[in-house]
Design an enzyme around this catalytic site. Structure first.
Site, PDB file in Angstrom:
ATOM      1  N   GLU A  17       9.106  -3.840  13.165  1.00 39.43           N
ATOM      2  CA  GLU A  17       8.800  -2.728  12.264  1.00 39.43           C
ATOM      3  C   GLU A  17       7.531  -2.027  12.765  1.00 39.43           C
ATOM      4  O   GLU A  17       6.482  -2.649  12.882  1.00 39.43           O
ATOM      5  CB  GLU A  17       8.577  -3.267  10.843  1.00 39.43           C
ATOM      6  CG  GLU A  17       8.349  -2.166   9.840  1.00 39.43           C
ATOM      7  CD  GLU A  17       8.249  -2.685   8.399  1.00 39.43           C
ATOM      8  OE1 GLU A  17       7.632  -3.737   8.183  1.00 39.43           O
ATOM      9  OE2 GLU A  17       8.799  -2.014   7.506  1.00 39.43           O
ATOM     10  N   SER A  36       5.268  -6.870   3.528  1.00 42.69           N
ATOM     11  CA  SER A  36       5.831  -7.170   4.853  1.00 42.69           C
ATOM     12  C   SER A  36       6.639  -8.467   4.816  1.00 42.69           C
ATOM     13  O   SER A  36       6.434  -9.321   3.943  1.00 42.69           O
ATOM     14  CB  SER A  36       4.687  -7.312   5.860  1.00 42.69           C
ATOM     15  OG  SER A  36       3.855  -8.391   5.460  1.00 42.69           O
ATOM     16  N   LYS A  41      -1.022  -7.424  -9.239  1.00 38.59           N
ATOM     17  CA  LYS A  41      -2.007  -7.472  -8.146  1.00 38.59           C
ATOM     18  C   LYS A  41      -1.635  -6.369  -7.157  1.00 38.59           C
ATOM     19  O   LYS A  41      -0.752  -6.535  -6.327  1.00 38.59           O
ATOM     20  CB  LYS A  41      -1.952  -8.846  -7.470  1.00 38.59           C
ATOM     21  CG  LYS A  41      -3.223  -9.273  -6.764  1.00 38.59           C
ATOM     22  CD  LYS A  41      -3.693  -8.392  -5.648  1.00 38.59           C
ATOM     23  CE  LYS A  41      -2.914  -8.558  -4.359  1.00 38.59           C
ATOM     24  NZ  LYS A  41      -3.357  -7.591  -3.317  1.00 38.59           N
ATOM     25  N   GLU A  46      -4.935  -4.073  -1.942  1.00 34.47           N
ATOM     26  CA  GLU A  46      -6.380  -3.790  -1.902  1.00 34.47           C
ATOM     27  C   GLU A  46      -6.673  -2.469  -1.191  1.00 34.47           C
ATOM     28  O   GLU A  46      -7.777  -1.943  -1.286  1.00 34.47           O
ATOM     29  CB  GLU A  46      -7.131  -4.947  -1.222  1.00 34.47           C
ATOM     30  CG  GLU A  46      -6.780  -5.222   0.238  1.00 34.47           C
ATOM     31  CD  GLU A  46      -5.562  -6.141   0.399  1.00 34.47           C
ATOM     32  OE1 GLU A  46      -4.604  -6.025  -0.409  1.00 34.47           O
ATOM     33  OE2 GLU A  46      -5.582  -6.948   1.344  1.00 34.47           O
ATOM     34  N   PHE A  75       0.804  -1.228   0.000  1.00 35.61           N
ATOM     35  CA  PHE A  75       0.000   0.000   0.000  1.00 35.61           C
ATOM     36  C   PHE A  75       0.835   1.275   0.000  1.00 35.61           C
ATOM     37  O   PHE A  75       0.330   2.343  -0.331  1.00 35.61           O
ATOM     38  CB  PHE A  75      -0.932   0.012   1.233  1.00 35.61           C
ATOM     39  CG  PHE A  75      -0.242   0.427   2.511  1.00 35.61           C
ATOM     40  CD1 PHE A  75      -0.016   1.775   2.783  1.00 35.61           C
ATOM     41  CD2 PHE A  75       0.191  -0.505   3.438  1.00 35.61           C
ATOM     42  CE1 PHE A  75       0.633   2.174   3.952  1.00 35.61           C
ATOM     43  CE2 PHE A  75       0.847  -0.123   4.594  1.00 35.61           C
ATOM     44  CZ  PHE A  75       1.068   1.223   4.845  1.00 35.61           C
ATOM     45  N   CYS A 106       9.759   1.600   3.489  1.00 34.53           N
ATOM     46  CA  CYS A 106      10.639   0.506   3.903  1.00 34.53           C
ATOM     47  C   CYS A 106      12.063   1.034   4.099  1.00 34.53           C
ATOM     48  O   CYS A 106      12.911   0.332   4.625  1.00 34.53           O
ATOM     49  CB  CYS A 106      10.629  -0.611   2.886  1.00 34.53           C
ATOM     50  SG  CYS A 106      11.327  -0.084   1.324  1.00 34.53           S
TER      51      CYS A 106
END
Ligand code: NAD
Length: 491
Positions: free
Chosen positions: A382, A233, A180, A183, A156, A288
């Site tokens: 994280e 992740s 993909k 979402e 995301f 990240c």
């Protein structure tokens, strides 16, 4: 109130009858604008039937696309780069709307996508292959071939840039792609597909299947897909790497991060504080490459004092965007509460931040926490929010021990005026991307992006030169045309 974008479509081109299940008939999830909590769209949760249709269409498009000379293929990306630049305001606004980034961050993301195209456009100059006369009249040559239908699964936090980490290179190298997107941010992907079509990408070469876990599982299991790139992740990177390679696919899975910045007492106060605050707070800490642990070596209190001033001057909603969801916000606050209860000292507190007129947004202000110990959860896991913890050490060796103990390995940086200390950290940090006096040591094109340890599974890198190996396979050809050609111990 009607939804702004209604149901986000799948893009399954060149498929007669399109999906067996219309997007509107699938289970749907709400997509939120994180800065005011409003629902802006619904995303269909596709499954195996949609993935299978997309793979079939991509497979039909493969011979035509892979048979197009690379110099022609990259013309699409010259035009696409221009379209990204021409449409930057609209693309950045879309990123802001679905992800929450402030405008300058969203624009930077689109500019980075344009830079990624620059590299794709240069591929014909780079992938020229090799040729050598290996014995008299006998020639060996190496040519690179695309893999076939490949898939890209994205997170995301960069709705525009991370798809563009993979798409230009994977496509320019002759593959057809099933994307993909996350979402949580499905809208940017649809504009990417529209602009690529406008740039001349033939129908069927790029497919987009919206969805979540079930969609990813269908991609991993589909035997018609040759390779999968994943960014997300570490927990899911491990799942995807194991599942995709179980069906003998090539897989490159980039995971999460815990990036350490080592600050030495000789660090320039303005340079260090400015870079560190920008690194931990940019994109609300949802990068990240965001710094999340500052290792203060001996006395660096002037740097910390300046960071406190800078963070207190930041305005939430203007300088720092929201985090992605109420769940993310609650998780971040729990990390801070727990550290405080264990004795850490909160120097700047972003809990309770709010933005007038947008009180329903998922806000959390920049937060700085001192006297955190390496064994605390907040120092190890994280957090993925605008939170920086300070761990204090006596010397650089102890600082490196703390950094090396992290299971992650995306980025590390050192702030110092000493070349010797800088070199020591560059050599000994256990991370794939290392900086000196740089808060976000992102390698820019043509250099490759990719971490070490639990921040990356698989061989190769996601961008730059490292991606060429991942998205292609080498064919070695040996030829002999003349009767007089030499024979030796080989042939
Ligand atoms: P995520 O792992 O939750 O989701 C990534 C993708 O995996 C999404 O498309 C999602 O639909 C799918 N997914 C989620 N759960 C799944 C499951 N159980 N099984 C199969 N698929 C699943 O990541 P996110 O929250 O969207 O993104 C943030 C994470 O991504 C952070 O950890 C961040 O560090 C990482 N990230 C890493 C890099 C890098 O280069 N290493 C770059 C960007 C983001």
């Amino acid at each position: 109130m009607p939804l702004k974008y209604a149901t986000v479509p799948n893009v399954i081109a060149d498929t007669p009858g399109s999906s067996p299940r219309a997007a509107a008939d699938l289970d749907r999830l709400d997509v939120f604008n994180p800065s005011d909590g409003s629902v802006i769209a619904q995303v269909p949760m596709s499954g195996h039937p949609e993935v299978d249709l997309a793979v079939q269409a991509a497979r039909r498009a493969f011979p035509g696309w892979s048979g197009t000379p690379i110099k022609e293929r990259v013309q699409v990306f010259y035009r696409y780069k221009t379209l990204l630049e021409q449409n930057i305001d609209e693309l950045a606004a879309l990123v802001t709307e679905e992800n929450g980034k402030i405008t300058s961050e969203a624009r930077a993301e689109v500019l980075k996508s344009a830079e990624l195209c620059e590299f794709a456009c240069s591929l014909p100059q780079i992938v020229t292959g090799q040729v050598l006369e290996v014995s008299r009249g006998v020639e060996c040559r190496v040519e690179r071939y695309p893999l076939g239908v490949v898939a890209c699964i994205t997170p995301f936090n960069f709705p525009n840039m991370v798809p563009n980490w993979s798409l230009p290179n994977a496509l320019a190298l002759g593959n057809t792609v099933v994307l993909k997107p996350s979402e949580m941010v499905p809208l940017s992907s649809i504009r990417i597909a529209e602009l690529l079509k406008e740039a001349g990408l033939p129908d069927g070469v790029l497919q987009i299947v919206q969805g979540g876990k079930e969609t990813v599982e269908a991609i991993c299991d589909h035997t018609g897909i040759a390779a999968v790139s994943f960014v997300g992740s570490t927990k899911v990177a491990k799942i995807v790497y194991r599942r995709a390679t179980a069906t003998l696919k090539r897989c490159l899975a980039l995971g999460g991060a815990k990036n350490h910045l080592i600050v030495m007492p000789d660090a320039d106060v303005e340079m260090a504080s400015g870079n560190i605050v920008a690194s931990m707070s940019g994109c609300a800490g949802q990068r990240c490459m965001a710094a999340s642990v500052m290792i203060a070596v001996a006395n660096v209190d002037p740097v910390i004092a300046r960071m406190v001033e800078q963070m207190q001057a930041m305005v939430t909603g203007k300088d720092v965007g929201p985090v992605i969801s109420p769940a993310a916000k609650a998780r971040i606050i729990q990390f801070i509460d727990e550290a405080e209860a264990q004795g850490a000292k909160v120097l700047v507190d972003g809990r309770g931040a709010t933005v007038p007129g947008r009180e329903n947004g998922f806000w959390i202000g920049p937060t700085l926490i001192d006297h955190v110990t390496p064994d605390m959860k907040i120092a190890q896991e994280e957090v993925f929010g605008p939170v920086m913890v300070i761990v204090r050490t006596r010397d650089v060796d102890e600082a490196l021990r703390v950094e090396n103990a992290s299971p992650y390995g995306n980025a590390a940086s050192v702030f110092t005026e000493s070349g010797g200390i800088a070199r020591k950290v560059m050599e000994r940090a256990s991370a794939g991307m290392v900086g000196v006096n740089v808060g976000v040591p992102v390698p820019r094109e043509p250099f490759s992006f990719g971490g070490w340890n639990d921040s990356k599974f698989g061989v190769g890198d996601i961008t730059g030169h490292g991606s060429i190996e991942f998205w292609t396979q080498a064919k070695k050809m040996t030829t002999k045309w003349n009767r007089e050609a030499g024979t030796n111990w080989m042939s």
